[in-house]
Design a protein around this motif. Structure first.
Motif: not given
Lengths: 349, 349
Positions: A277-293
């Protein structure tokens, strides 16, 4: 996170609240002796700062307004979350496994009645069903009525089913086998009633409850305090799952400011090497709503200090893997070096 | 780290020791209001647990034996280091800049009279001269006599020169210009006498004291508590140096369990783009002796949480750069994306 759950003694006195004295809340310290973390109540005013204080069938639930950390949620005198830093633990616990899975449709949340993990899971449009198994209805009541750190609509997401049951029993029920793509186990510390959630049997049941390529992510304790336990959990999962890894994050209101996750993946039954699980296979479409990840934080979470790496016999993490789209199926079988299991042998103490 | 230095009031009573009460040491909290961290004395025994307590010309120095953190060193009631977690801050502060420099011969340590940074610098055989500028001789005395967390021979390293002088004056002295390859500024917090060490003038003086391609690494405060200050320091360095970056590490005994470093590099005066410090150019030959640092931790330290990245306007860190040998000169001019400065504008408040 639900980090302790000692049955309450039945008294409901508002006058004596576990952990509170002279305008400060101080965390009880049975599992981390010799150190204490204290938070000031807002305006040093107990009368107005205590927002919720009840004893349920299972535990003592406290919510207070702090001077610097916003609303604070504690169970049996143990800090569970604060408004100021809730996002570190909960974003990582949800998005690291969910962004490591190609198509996480069915998600099980173990514990998490405060709603903070649920809020993060709801952001993923791929998720079609969410089951939240919370033994104590009063935790959800307190969160809805008073903590309110999650938007009210979170509780009414049409994908959500809430079950009030012992999570171990739920997961062991054969009707729930082969059912989930991701299990997020926001478990208690391994003391008292939660001890069974740190036994191999619980991990075996979670393995059975997963569909092929499914991922479990559990609260993984702090390497500063319980390195032996972390080592044994990673080792135990390596015996049961196809991959077993430890990821870490920073969180000021938890002991030593550090907490980790055990991430383990079930294979698909073929001879293909299962990806970790150390390499993500997707980027979150909601990245702008996140503060940490973010995707870099995802990968960096698996990088361990030298003494931890040595203790877990952990391989080097490959930091170079690019983030792939869910449609990059042609790359499916290109495992990374970091997909190997950490350890063998299961010796939970 | 020397995190505060308020002049002591002259009293030398052993009976009242700042921060100690009922067998616990509790850190004073002027810079991180609303939270307190406490450590138990060993056996709750003040009489035997206090190993050193003196007031110097500058400050109150305390060393005690704790129950769980080994020996603890505090100045004016502020935790400076503990035996249990000393290695996180000090290994990162020394090895990140030293492993980012091709040939660090001359090193200046600002503060650091406890010897913990010095110990790490001494491990590098490339280093031929070390100057330690510690204003307070009693810090070194206490470390040698009582703290003893560094081997005694560290103090007798033939490369070492100790200067008891105000660090700002030392660095501003034109005879020390163009003299050092690496400056490690284990500075105080920006309150009281240390305020000047957070002013642009101090950074300008350090820039002048560096040789071409030289690197400065300063105590960079916590993003949980002083994000504005971090932003302004990074920005200030971006104006003065060719590169300016923030790196982070975990440390249980500092507030919020997190502290960072500002890393800034002077160019060589040519038009070649200067490399940042996020990709090491050397691997430590003494890796087996380290507990925290490794080359992956080096790179991961520059990966920032989303809210911090956004605030610092920080670019994505390139995690893929392979570690290069010092002899890989042919690759010298291949800058990475992460070598860019963070911000422009200098507005320290």
């Amino acid at each position: 996170m639900i980090r302790s759950s000692v049955p309450a003694n039945g008294s409901s006195s508002q006058k004596k609240i576990r952990g509170i004295q002279n305008g400060w809340f101080t965390e009880a310290a049975t599992m981390w002796p010799g150190q204490r973390f204290s938070l000031a109540l807002k305006n040093y005013d107990e009368a107005n700062s205590i927002l919720y204080h009840k004893r349920s069938e299972f535990q003592e639930i406290l919510i207070f307004q702090s001077a610097q950390y916003g609303k604070v949620f504690a169970i049996d005198g143990i800090l569970q979350l604060t408004e100021r830093d809730v996002f570190t633990f909960h974003e990582m616990m949800a998005h690291v496994p969910l962004c490591s899975h190609r198509n996480p449709e069915r998600v099980l949340i173990v514990g998490g009645g405060d709603g903070a993990i649920l809020r993060e899971v709801c952001r993923h449009p791929e998720v079609t069903h969410i089951t939240l198994v919370e033994i104590d209805p009063m935790v959800i009541e307190a969160s809805k009525e008073c903590l309110k750190i999650v938007p009210p609509e979170t509780w009414y997401d049409p994908r959500l089913e809430i079950v009030h049951q012992d999570a171990a029993e739920y997961v062991e029920d054969p009707t729930n086998h082969n059912r989930f793509d991701v299990i997020l186990a926001d478990t208690l510390d391994p003391l008292g009633p939660a001890e069974s959630l740190f036994e191999p049997e619980f991990y075996e049941a979670m393995h059975a409850a997963l569909r092929p390529n499914g991922i479990v992510c559990t609260q993984g304790e702090s390497t500063w305090i319980h390195l032996d336990l972390v080592r044994d959990l990673v080792s135990c999962c390596a015996d049961i799952f196809d991959t077993s890894e430890y990821a870490t994050t920073s969180i000021p209101s938890y002991p030593c400011g550090q907490i980790g996750f055990i991430l383990a993946r079930k294979g698909d039954g073929s001879n293909t090497r299962t990806r970790g699980c150390s390499v993500p296979v997707r980027t979150p479409a909601f990245q702008k709503d996140l503060k940490w990840y973010n995707s870099q934080m995802h990968r960096a979470a698996f990088v361990l200090p030298q003494y931890v790496k040595k203790e877990l016999n952990a391989p080097d993490v490959n930091l170079s893997g690019r983030i792939r789209n869910v449609n990059d199926e042609e790359e499916d079988e290109n495992g990374e070096e970091d997909d190997q299991c950490f350890l063998r042998g299961c010796t939970i103490q």
